[in-house]
Enzyme design. Structure first.
Site, mmCIF file in Angstrom:
data_model
loop_
_atom_site.group_PDB
_atom_site.id
_atom_site.type_symbol
_atom_site.label_atom_id
_atom_site.label_comp_id
_atom_site.label_asym_id
_atom_site.label_seq_id
_atom_site.Cartn_x
_atom_site.Cartn_y
_atom_site.Cartn_z
ATOM 1 N N GLY A 186 -2.559 5.838 -2.450
ATOM 2 C CA GLY A 186 -2.102 5.310 -1.178
ATOM 3 C C GLY A 186 -0.862 4.467 -1.350
ATOM 4 O O GLY A 186 0.256 4.974 -1.465
ATOM 5 N N LYS A 194 -16.398 10.826 5.229
ATOM 6 C CA LYS A 194 -17.657 10.429 4.565
ATOM 7 C C LYS A 194 -18.852 10.572 5.503
ATOM 8 O O LYS A 194 -19.585 9.605 5.755
ATOM 9 C CB LYS A 194 -17.576 8.983 4.066
ATOM 10 C CG LYS A 194 -16.400 8.706 3.130
ATOM 11 C CD LYS A 194 -16.365 7.247 2.705
ATOM 12 C CE LYS A 194 -15.221 6.927 1.766
ATOM 13 N NZ LYS A 194 -13.887 7.019 2.375
ATOM 14 N N THR A 235 -16.893 2.174 -4.349
ATOM 15 C CA THR A 235 -16.438 1.288 -5.436
ATOM 16 C C THR A 235 -16.404 -0.173 -4.986
ATOM 17 O O THR A 235 -16.249 -1.067 -5.811
ATOM 18 C CB THR A 235 -15.056 1.714 -5.949
ATOM 19 O OG1 THR A 235 -14.216 1.971 -4.831
ATOM 20 C CG2 THR A 235 -15.137 2.948 -6.806
ATOM 21 N N HIS A 249 -22.316 10.878 7.156
ATOM 22 C CA HIS A 249 -23.645 10.418 6.721
ATOM 23 C C HIS A 249 -24.493 10.275 7.970
ATOM 24 O O HIS A 249 -24.353 9.299 8.719
ATOM 25 C CB HIS A 249 -23.508 9.075 5.985
ATOM 26 C CG HIS A 249 -24.777 8.562 5.398
ATOM 27 N ND1 HIS A 249 -24.841 7.410 4.655
ATOM 28 C CD2 HIS A 249 -26.030 9.045 5.425
ATOM 29 C CE1 HIS A 249 -26.093 7.191 4.257
ATOM 30 N NE2 HIS A 249 -26.835 8.181 4.722
ATOM 31 N N ASP A 306 -11.189 12.619 5.028
ATOM 32 C CA ASP A 306 -12.046 11.665 4.308
ATOM 33 C C ASP A 306 -12.830 10.832 5.321
ATOM 34 O O ASP A 306 -12.516 9.673 5.564
ATOM 35 C CB ASP A 306 -11.136 10.788 3.429
ATOM 36 C CG ASP A 306 -11.887 9.694 2.686
ATOM 37 O OD1 ASP A 306 -13.099 9.825 2.467
ATOM 38 O OD2 ASP A 306 -11.226 8.696 2.320
ATOM 39 N N ASP A 342 -2.917 6.102 5.114
ATOM 40 C CA ASP A 342 -3.645 4.996 5.759
ATOM 41 C C ASP A 342 -2.703 4.273 6.715
ATOM 42 O O ASP A 342 -2.162 3.209 6.394
ATOM 43 C CB ASP A 342 -4.207 4.050 4.685
ATOM 44 C CG ASP A 342 -5.256 4.725 3.835
ATOM 45 O OD1 ASP A 342 -6.018 5.560 4.370
ATOM 46 O OD2 ASP A 342 -5.325 4.446 2.626
HETATM 47 O O1 C5P Z 1 -3.655 2.252 -1.372
HETATM 48 P P1 C5P Z 1 -4.653 2.793 -2.364
HETATM 49 O O2 C5P Z 1 -4.026 3.672 -3.435
HETATM 50 O O3 C5P Z 1 -5.565 1.736 -2.924
HETATM 51 O O4 C5P Z 1 -5.549 3.771 -1.455
HETATM 52 C C1 C5P Z 1 -6.667 4.420 -1.966
HETATM 53 C C2 C5P Z 1 -7.268 5.299 -0.924
HETATM 54 O O5 C5P Z 1 -8.474 5.850 -1.461
HETATM 55 C C3 C5P Z 1 -7.660 4.612 0.374
HETATM 56 O O6 C5P Z 1 -7.496 5.559 1.430
HETATM 57 C C4 C5P Z 1 -9.116 4.296 0.171
HETATM 58 O O7 C5P Z 1 -9.833 4.275 1.383
HETATM 59 C C5 C5P Z 1 -9.577 5.475 -0.670
HETATM 60 N N1 C5P Z 1 -10.758 5.245 -1.486
HETATM 61 C C6 C5P Z 1 -10.843 4.229 -2.435
HETATM 62 N N2 C5P Z 1 -11.980 4.082 -3.175
HETATM 63 C C7 C5P Z 1 -13.015 4.902 -2.994
HETATM 64 C C8 C5P Z 1 -12.925 5.935 -2.065
HETATM 65 C C9 C5P Z 1 -11.780 6.075 -1.320
HETATM 66 O O8 C5P Z 1 -9.904 3.486 -2.621
HETATM 67 N N3 C5P Z 1 -14.083 4.779 -3.749
#
Ligand code: C5P
Length: 240
Positions: A217, A69, A127, A71, A67, A18
């Site tokens: 991330g 998504k 989420t 739609h 990623d 990211d």
């Molecule tokens: O930094 P962090 O570990 O929170 O990053 C989580 C990654 O997963 C981000 O790229 C976020 O967009 C993605 N993500 C998420 N929850 C979801 C789907 C994708 O956190 N339900």
């Protein structure tokens, strides 16, 4: 049905790149080792850097989860999936709220890909939505019911799996069987900063709940020593 692809293969940790630009993303990727992790390119990076970021990461030896998504109407999503498959991504995703015809079209489109087709996963309920917000947008049941329904539609239309929270993983693993791919974000090392995530879990708990792949991330991208942070998470899930 899709025995040309193993549903789960190491490395199981997918590092979410990211970053706001290609330079930032590649500078960081150069601190990682492609045999130890996969990488995820999301909306921020893809919008800034374009498809060549996927090529640049692949040239460095990384397998890429795109990623975005998707739609939209079935035909548009099918063409987008074909374009993503042509980029050589390892995994891509669509939004299951696009409905069964859109999901089938996506699945058919990647079946036509040259070489090994990518894994196709679906996002169910983001989420970030709470149950009240689901009611606001017209989804009457709570998140768990919606996730269960949409994930089984994803399976019925031939998707390889879904992205889900670790809280949902055990329930989906039970109802959808051992092969269905579950990709789980919201992973935090014990005692680490939660950031904007609301429901987090450890890597070990996510795998115990049935997750095949873990999206991580900031615990890696913000670490002083990203490979050390990655190694600790890999050890936690039994990858050497
Ligand atoms: O930094 P962090 O570990 O929170 O990053 C989580 C990654 O997963 C981000 O790229 C976020 O967009 C993605 N993500 C998420 N929850 C979801 C789907 C994708 O956190 N339900």
């Amino acid at each position: 049905m899709h025995n040309e692809i193993a549903p789960v293969s190491a490395p199981r940790i997918i590092v979410a790149l990211d970053f706001p630009s290609q330079v930032d993303a590649l500078d960081f990727a150069d601190r990682l080792v492609p045999t130890q992790c996969r990488v995820k390119v999301g909306l921020e990076l893809f919008t800034a850097a374009g498809p060549q970021i996927v090529e640049a990461l692949r040239q460095r030896g990384f397998e890429v989860f795109l990623d975005l998504k998707f739609h939209d109407i079935p035909n548009t999503v099918a063409q987008a999936c074909r374009s993503a498959a042509d980029l050589g991504v390892w995994m891509l995703n669509v939004h299951t709220l696009g409905g069964p015809r859109m999901l089938s079209a996506a699945r058919e489109a990647i079946a036509a890909a040259h070489g090994t087709r990518p894994l196709l996963t679906g996002v169910t309920i983001l989420t970030s939505h709470d149950d009240a917000e689901l009611v606001d947008i017209g989804l009457a049941e709570d998140a768990a019911h919606n996730v269960t329904r949409l994930a089984s539609q994803a399976q019925a239309t031939g998707l390889d799996g879904v992205v889900c929270s670790a809280n949902e993983a055990a329930m989906l693993r039970d109802s959808l069987g051992p092969e269905f791919v579950l990709v789980t974000p919201g992973i935090r090392p014990q005692g680490a900063a939660v950031g904007d995530q609301r429901r987090v879990t450890t890597a070990g708990a996510a795998v115990a709940a049935g997750a095949h792949y873990l999206v991580v991330g900031r615990p890696i991208t913000q670490a002083d020593e990203p490979m050390t942070a990655l190694a600790a998470l890999r050890a936690e899930i039994g990858e050497d």
